[in-house]
Design a protein around this motif. Structure first.
Motif, PDB file in Angstrom:
ATOM      1  N   GLY A  46       0.829  -1.211   0.000  1.00 43.00           N
ATOM      2  CA  GLY A  46       0.000   0.000   0.000  1.00 43.00           C
ATOM      3  C   GLY A  46       0.855   1.249   0.000  1.00 43.00           C
ATOM      4  N   CYS A  71      -0.767  -1.944  -4.485  1.00 40.36           N
ATOM      5  CA  CYS A  71      -1.883  -2.839  -4.215  1.00 40.36           C
ATOM      6  C   CYS A  71      -3.057  -2.394  -5.073  1.00 40.36           C
ATOM      7  N   ARG A 104      -1.277  -7.674  -5.493  1.00 41.76           N
ATOM      8  CA  ARG A 104      -0.171  -6.866  -4.972  1.00 41.76           C
ATOM      9  C   ARG A 104       1.096  -7.383  -5.615  1.00 41.76           C
TER      10      ARG A 104
END
Ligand code: XCC
Ligand code: SF4
Length: 647
Positions: free
Chosen positions: A41, A46, A56
């Motif tokens: 993230g 992601c 991811r």
């Protein structure tokens, strides 16, 4: 506390400690539990856009998945995520602007909302080519409101750009194909193009994000600023105080928190109602003390001098004083945590907007048609809560600072007229500012904006950057939570002139301003765009030629990404003190920090160290000054460099 301090100001430190003693949880506790943020993230790698994923990928290590199931590469995933952040931020600012436009449409001579700044209304009408002669002011109001609302969804053509955008800038946007169309359309286009199976080209995606951000800065946010000025008055210079020490044990303390001034304005008005003041006395209080939080604070502070309780990371701390009867919120930047937290004290959390209901809170929908009565009944609820205080739990820190605020574009021009020799120079123009900058008395200007983020010690980077800049004769204009950090640190007081370099200090003395000017809330970054746009036009230059920089030292919201993107797209180099989630893509990194300069004449800098960031900014400003001189010389403008080298 561990190695890194959570906050720099005394009030916050004391209350963080109190929160711990009271056994309540704050953002810093939750951050500890969260541990290291998700690495995917954090890099923007992601993707949750379709249900073949979430995907991811690990292009950085080169091990494991290198593409999503659909074949999306890191560049595609990161650029899509970035564009979606810009779209969300644009949506938030612009929908706020739309609400205000709806309120304008509702305004009437004897209504709850009236026109406070007729001159500004006419200015907007002129900008949009609406006939103003011999027209009833409220007929014009409705026309302006309708025009504004149409800017959101007009089917054809481009956004009507404000007159302060230099032609050179418009050309740049046109050539790049990023001139914004209708505001909503740009947001929708990004949502569409980021859907699975659409744009898979980072550069094209970033350009779409830029166009959308321009719809924010030159569209939705302008609605927020300009229409609020029409309805509630264009800000003028006022004095106020900032930090949690503005809460007063003897008073009913009400915090207004959120963004749209339509609610907070009414609360401030209604708090003077004799009936309510009487009620406050009856419950044993000396009166009603309204204090603001986040951008709502900026809105009411700019127009009424209402005190600032604090910025984003202080919302929980305000409640932890145990002395707040109600936190009244509308939209944006409201911690859901307030719901549980307020229950640990007597405080009532009152939500008012259908756009931001919070479970566990009391919802009192604010009805603009009966705004005053709505505001009154909400305040009444707060007053009646005064008696439920637990005296044992009350602790209000002493810390607060004096601040001079309220610098709208017009106010700045009016102040500058003080240094103008009216026999020679026209008053009410930007010439004095242009003179200060071209002569080098001021080396340049910096917009310090944005939020707080627990990844940094609260307020620390903001304050350090501002101090470094003003010391080098760079005048600072500030908005949002960053402006509040400056106010709390005393940087908006007369005294702060001592911290400024010689040139800036002289200007401050002559014009009677602090070295850091509070220009309002985050939608009010448009006031800064207005200032630099007019400055560039006056010098017959483009914005990118000016020694001007932007920085969001502790940003956190998607709105800040939209702002950063429109500031860069406007030709202003922009520093971000928190790394945005783009590091996973080499191409996106290269576009944002390099290639974009060829497109719009400015780029992003990602630098978490405030000292390094400030030095880079000063260096860049000096570089820009050299270019500025060349360009001005080419125009045969007589410019004299006051202080050639930075000493
Ligand atoms: Fe929110 Fe606008 Fe950020 Fe503060 S600065 S945390 S967005 S209140 Ni706008
Ligand atoms: Fe994965 Fe592609 Fe779906 Fe994203 S859009 S979740 S990368 S398959």
């Amino acid at each position: 506390m561990n190695k890194k301090k959570y906050a720099v100001d005394e009030a916050s430190q004391e209350l963080i400690k109190k929160a711990k003693d009271d056994r309540i949880e704050t953002v810093w506790d939750r951050k500890k539990i969260m541990k290291t943020p998700c690495g995917f993230g954090e890099k923007g790698l992601c993707c949750r856009i379709c249900s073949m994923g979430p995907c991811r990928i690990s292009p950085v290590t080169g091990k494991g998945a290198q593409k999503g199931l659909c074949g999306a590469t890191a560049d595609v995933i990161v650029s899509r995520n970035y564009a979606r952040m810009v779209a969300a931020g644009t949506a938030a600012h612009s929908d706020h602007g739309r609400s205000i436009a709806h309120v304008l449409h509702m305004a009437s001579k004897d209504g709850n909302y009236t026109v406070k700044d007729e001159e500004k209304l006419i200015e907007i009408a002129d900008r949009w080519g609406l006939e103003t002669e011999d027209k009833n002011i409220y007929d014009l109001t409705h026309e302006v409101a309708e025009y504004a609302l149409n800017e959101y969804g007009k089917p054809f053509g481009n956004l009507t750009l404000p007159t302060f955008v230099p032609d050179k800038r418009k050309k740049i946007w046109e050539n790049l194909g990023i001139t914004p169309r209708a505001i909503d359309r740009e947001v929708v286009t990004v949502m569409h193009s980021t859907h699975i199976g659409c744009t898979a080209d980072a550069e094209s995606m970033i350009k779409m994000a830029m166009r959308t951000s321009l719809a924010d800065g030159y569209g939705g946010s302008i609605m927020g600023t300009d229409i609020s000025d029409v309805l509630f008055g264009t800000p003028t210079v006022r004095e106020t105080e900032a930090n949690l020490g503005v809460l007063d044990e003897k008073y009913v303390n009400i915090i207004v928190h959120g963004h749209e001034p339509s609610l907070s304005e009414m609360i401030v008005l209604a708090a003077d109602d004799p009936e309510l003041l009487k009620l406050a006395k009856e419950v044993g209080a000396e009166g009603i003390n309204i204090a603001g939080m986040c951008c709502t604070a900026n809105e009411v502070m700019m127009r009424h001098g209402v005190k600032i309780a604090g910025n984003f990371l202080q919302q929980e701390l305000a409640v932890a004083t145990g002395a707040v009867e109600a936190v009244i919120v509308d939209v944006q930047c409201i911690f859901p945590a307030l719901s549980d937290l307020t229950k640990a004290y007597h405080t009532k959390l009152i939500t008012t907007s259908p756009k931001a209901k919070i479970s566990g809170a009391i919802h009192r929908e604010f009805d603009e048609r009966t705004a005053y009565e709505s505001a009154k009944s909400i305040i009444k609820e707060a007053i009646l809560n005064f008696e439920s205080r637990d005296k044992e739990k009350i602790f209000i820190p002493k810390a607060k600072a004096h601040a001079i605020v309220g610098f709208s574009y017009k106010t700045i021009l009016n102040r500058l007229d003080k240094v103008v020799n009216s026999n020679i120079d026209p008053v009410g123009t930007i010439k004095p500012l242009a003179d200060c900058i071209t002569s080098g008395v001021l080396r340049g200007a910096a917009g310090v904006v944005g939020c707080n983020n627990p990844k940094q010690t609260h307020d620390q980077s903001i304050i350090e950057i501002i101090k470094s800049l003003i010391k080098k004769d760079v005048i600072v204009v500030a908005t949002g939570c960053a402006a509040q950090a400056a106010a709390k640190a005393g940087l908006m007081s007369k005294d702060a002139r001592k911290l400024a370099g010689k040139g800036l200090a002289t200007v401050c003395d002559l014009v009677d301003i602090p070295p850091v000017l509070h220009m309002g809330s985050c939608v009010d970054n448009t006031r800064i765009l207005n200032l630099v746009g007019e400055l560039a036009k006056f010098l017959n230059l483009d914005i990118s030629d000016l020694p001007v920089v932007g920085v969001a030292p502790e940003w956190m919201s998607e709105k800040a990404v939209a702002i950063g993107t429109y500031v860069v797209s406007s030709g202003i180099d922009t520093w971000l003190g928190i790394m945005p989630p783009v590091i996973g893509s080499r191409e996106v990194m290269d576009i944002l920090t390099n290639k974009i300069e060829d497109m719009v004449g400015a780029r992003f800098y990602f630098e978490e160290d405030p000292v390094k960031a400030a030095n880079q900014m000063i260096e860049r400003i000096e570089e820009k000054r050299k270019i500025l001189y060349k360009k001005l010389k080419n125009q045969n403008l007589a410019v004299e460099e006051a202080t050639v080298a930075q000493n």
